[in-house]
Design an enzyme around this catalytic site. Structure first.
Site, PDB file in Angstrom:
ATOM      1  N   HIS A   1      -3.073   0.401  13.533  1.00  0.00           N
ATOM      2  CA  HIS A   1      -2.071  -0.552  13.034  1.00  0.00           C
ATOM      3  C   HIS A   1      -0.818  -0.501  13.891  1.00  0.00           C
ATOM      4  CE1 HIS A   1      -4.502  -0.657   9.330  1.00  0.00           C
ATOM      5  NE2 HIS A   1      -3.901  -1.809   9.098  1.00  0.00           N
ATOM      6  N   HIS A   2       0.065  -1.479  13.654  1.00  0.00           N
ATOM      7  CA  HIS A   2       1.333  -1.596  14.378  1.00  0.00           C
ATOM      8  C   HIS A   2       2.228  -0.383  14.103  1.00  0.00           C
ATOM      9  CE1 HIS A   2       3.147  -2.700  10.485  1.00  0.00           C
ATOM     10  NE2 HIS A   2       2.006  -3.348  10.276  1.00  0.00           N
TER      11      HIS A   2
ATOM     12  N   THR B   1       0.844  -1.195   0.000  1.00  0.00           N
ATOM     13  CA  THR B   1       0.000   0.000   0.000  1.00  0.00           C
ATOM     14  C   THR B   1       0.875   1.240   0.000  1.00  0.00           C
ATOM     15  OG1 THR B   1      -0.063  -0.154   2.411  1.00  0.00           O
ATOM     16  CG2 THR B   1      -1.910  -1.142   1.204  1.00  0.00           C
TER      17      THR B   1
ATOM     18  N   GLY C   1      -4.322   1.518   3.326  1.00  0.00           N
ATOM     19  CA  GLY C   1      -4.995   1.328   2.048  1.00  0.00           C
ATOM     20  C   GLY C   1      -6.429   0.869   2.266  1.00  0.00           C
TER      21      GLY C   1
ATOM     22  N   LYS D   1       4.227   0.447  10.588  1.00  0.00           N
ATOM     23  CA  LYS D   1       3.562   0.737   9.310  1.00  0.00           C
ATOM     24  C   LYS D   1       4.062   2.066   8.732  1.00  0.00           C
ATOM     25  CE  LYS D   1      -0.984   0.633   7.075  1.00  0.00           C
ATOM     26  NZ  LYS D   1      -0.498  -0.211   5.965  1.00  0.00           N
TER      27      LYS D   1
ATOM     28  N   SER E   1      -6.304  -3.675  -1.615  1.00  0.00           N
ATOM     29  CA  SER E   1      -5.785  -2.944  -0.455  1.00  0.00           C
ATOM     30  C   SER E   1      -5.845  -3.839   0.775  1.00  0.00           C
ATOM     31  CB  SER E   1      -6.617  -1.683  -0.214  1.00  0.00           C
ATOM     32  OG  SER E   1      -7.957  -2.037   0.093  1.00  0.00           O
ATOM     33  N   ASN E   2      -6.678  -4.907   0.673  1.00  0.00           N
ATOM     34  CA  ASN E   2      -6.757  -5.873   1.772  1.00  0.00           C
ATOM     35  C   ASN E   2      -7.201  -7.223   1.208  1.00  0.00           C
ATOM     36  OD1 ASN E   2      -7.596  -7.350   4.173  1.00  0.00           O
ATOM     37  ND2 ASN E   2      -7.247  -5.389   5.191  1.00  0.00           N
TER      38      ASN E   2
HETATM   39  N1  LIG Z   1      -3.078  -5.692   0.916  1.00  0.00           N
HETATM   40  C1  LIG Z   1      -3.047  -6.354   2.100  1.00  0.00           C
HETATM   41  O1  LIG Z   1      -3.888  -7.226   2.412  1.00  0.00           O
HETATM   42  C2  LIG Z   1      -1.920  -6.066   3.054  1.00  0.00           C
HETATM   43  C3  LIG Z   1      -1.834  -6.732   4.296  1.00  0.00           C
HETATM   44  C4  LIG Z   1      -0.707  -6.467   5.113  1.00  0.00           C
HETATM   45  C5  LIG Z   1       0.279  -5.560   4.702  1.00  0.00           C
HETATM   46  N2  LIG Z   1       0.119  -4.944   3.494  1.00  0.00           N
HETATM   47  C6  LIG Z   1       1.147  -4.019   2.951  1.00  0.00           C
HETATM   48  O2  LIG Z   1       2.223  -4.836   2.470  1.00  0.00           O
HETATM   49  C7  LIG Z   1       3.460  -4.124   2.567  1.00  0.00           C
HETATM   50  C8  LIG Z   1       4.481  -4.995   3.332  1.00  0.00           C
HETATM   51  O3  LIG Z   1       4.020  -5.183   4.650  1.00  0.00           O
HETATM   52  P1  LIG Z   1       4.952  -5.989   5.716  1.00  0.00           P
HETATM   53  O4  LIG Z   1       4.218  -5.963   6.994  1.00  0.00           O
HETATM   54  O5  LIG Z   1       5.404  -7.300   5.129  1.00  0.00           O
HETATM   55  O6  LIG Z   1       6.229  -4.980   5.803  1.00  0.00           O
HETATM   56  P2  LIG Z   1       7.733  -5.349   6.215  1.00  0.00           P
HETATM   57  O7  LIG Z   1       8.390  -4.042   6.485  1.00  0.00           O
HETATM   58  O8  LIG Z   1       7.743  -6.412   7.261  1.00  0.00           O
HETATM   59  O9  LIG Z   1       8.355  -6.005   4.868  1.00  0.00           O
HETATM   60  C9  LIG Z   1       8.713  -5.242   3.755  1.00  0.00           C
HETATM   61  C10 LIG Z   1       9.854  -6.001   3.077  1.00  0.00           C
HETATM   62  O10 LIG Z   1      10.147  -5.369   1.819  1.00  0.00           O
HETATM   63  C11 LIG Z   1      11.557  -5.498   1.644  1.00  0.00           C
HETATM   64  N3  LIG Z   1      11.988  -4.571   0.601  1.00  0.00           N
HETATM   65  C12 LIG Z   1      12.533  -3.319   0.725  1.00  0.00           C
HETATM   66  N4  LIG Z   1      12.822  -2.809  -0.510  1.00  0.00           N
HETATM   67  C13 LIG Z   1      12.440  -3.773  -1.412  1.00  0.00           C
HETATM   68  C14 LIG Z   1      12.443  -3.869  -2.825  1.00  0.00           C
HETATM   69  N5  LIG Z   1      12.936  -2.858  -3.585  1.00  0.00           N
HETATM   70  N6  LIG Z   1      11.977  -4.986  -3.427  1.00  0.00           N
HETATM   71  C15 LIG Z   1      11.498  -6.012  -2.683  1.00  0.00           C
HETATM   72  N7  LIG Z   1      11.464  -5.999  -1.327  1.00  0.00           N
HETATM   73  C16 LIG Z   1      11.923  -4.895  -0.712  1.00  0.00           C
HETATM   74  C17 LIG Z   1      12.156  -5.222   3.002  1.00  0.00           C
HETATM   75  O11 LIG Z   1      13.471  -5.764   3.061  1.00  0.00           O
HETATM   76  C18 LIG Z   1      11.163  -5.992   3.900  1.00  0.00           C
HETATM   77  O12 LIG Z   1      11.621  -7.346   4.029  1.00  0.00           O
HETATM   78  C19 LIG Z   1       3.117  -2.793   3.247  1.00  0.00           C
HETATM   79  O13 LIG Z   1       2.898  -1.802   2.251  1.00  0.00           O
HETATM   80  C20 LIG Z   1       1.784  -3.086   3.953  1.00  0.00           C
HETATM   81  O14 LIG Z   1       0.991  -1.928   4.134  1.00  0.00           O
HETATM   82  C21 LIG Z   1      -0.944  -5.147   2.676  1.00  0.00           C
END
Ligand SMILES: NC(=O)c1ccc[n+]([C@@H]2O[C@H](COP(=O)([O-])OP(=O)(O)OC[C@H]3O[C@@H](n4cnc5c(N)ncnc54)[C@H](O)[C@@H]3O)[C@@H](O)[C@H]2O)c1
Length: 238
Positions: free
Chosen positions: A135-136, A77, A145, A139, A101-102
């Site tokens: 959220h945590h 997001t 999103g 974030k 978004s979810n």
């Molecule tokens: N759509 C949904 O249902 C949903 C649910 C949960 C989280 N999210 C979103 O997903 C995303 C990730 O959430 P998370 O909790 O895993 O975060 P997180 O910070 O735990 O993980 C993000 C990862 O991306 C990696 N990263 C950094 N740059 C990168 C790149 N250029 N290419 C690939 N990887 C890279 C980081 O090393 C890290 O391991 C966030 O935007 C969050 O808001 C969406």
């Protein structure tokens, strides 16, 4: 099915568990350490890519999937200001793109509930309306999103609301989204209707990330061999 995980953080690891439990194979894992070195050739080993990285890296990863000819399921997001550019490139290059978004089935049912309630409440101007998301503390983006999708469901069905703002407001036409960041909360969303005599509220509380991860893997299974733009409505036939 061979899956590429673009983003191997909290969600990437949860998705890996669900994918392996459904007998899929992880052909590639990308995170900040190899983000600038993974190749189109490596990506081509995958049938589908699942992208849960950061607001700043999602767009580049999506474009790389289009270049590799690999359908991509995106959960990241905070980048959707580039959504139209992605949809245009997807159509021009005849590629496959899925965004939600979810990904939790429960939240997508909640989206429908939210729209239905808003349709009813459009006739009751005495109620003020508010959206809250918790959220945590890790974030990166606000509002979530999911809260943006909820706000859209309200604005599309309530004539007295035109835009959402991410702060408290007294302006009638503005819908406030309040963002709270605390502990390790996976995601809680509440819509409230308040008047002098009573309050009406609906909430979705995620207990963990499993619901998001399962939805993302179901979307990947759905996207194998597909071109075009899709979302949860197509996956869940809601
Ligand atoms: N759509 C949904 O249902 C949903 C649910 C949960 C989280 N999210 C979103 O997903 C995303 C990730 O959430 P998370 O909790 O895993 O975060 P997180 O910070 O735990 O993980 C993000 C990862 O991306 C990696 N990263 C950094 N740059 C990168 C790149 N250029 N290419 C690939 N990887 C890279 C980081 O090393 C890290 O391991 C966030 O935007 C969050 O808001 C969406």
């Amino acid at each position: 099915m061979n899956i590429a995980l673009l983003g191997y953080g909290k969600m990437g690891k949860e998705i890996e568990q669900v994918a392996l439990s459904r007998k899929h194979n992880i052909a590639l894992k990308v995170d900040e350490h190899n983000a600038n070195s993974y190749t189109v050739a490596e990506l081509k080993k995958a049938d589908v890519a699942i992208e849960f990285s950061t607001p700043h890296s999602a767009f580049g990863n999506i474009m790389k999937c289009f270049e590799a000819g690999v359908p991509v399921v995106v959960g990241t997001t905070g980048w959707i200001d580039k959504m139209e550019e992605v949809k245009k490139a997807c159509a021009e290059k005849k590629q496959g793109f899925f965004y939600a978004s979810n990904y939790s089935v429960g939240v997508n049912i909640f989206f429908k509930l939210n729209e239905y309630l808003a349709k009813i409440m459009n006739s009751y101007g005495d109620y003020s309306i508010g959206v809250e998301e918790i959220h945590h503390v890790h974030k990166l983006d606000a509002p979530s999103g999911t809260a943006i999708s909820i706000a859209k469901g309200i604005i599309d069905n309530i004539d007295r609301k035109d835009i959402w703002v991410n702060h408290k407001t007294e302006k009638q036409q503005e819908l406030e989204i309040i963002s709270l960041r605390t502990d390790e909360v996976p995601g809680t969303h509440t819509v409230s209707y308040s008047s002098g005599v009573d309050n009406i509220a609906i909430s979705h509380v995620a207990h963990n990330r499993k619901g998001f991860a399962l939805g993302a893997v179901l979307a990947a299974e759905f996207m194998k061999g597909k071109t075009g733009v899709y979302g949860m409505n197509e996956l869940l036939a809601l």
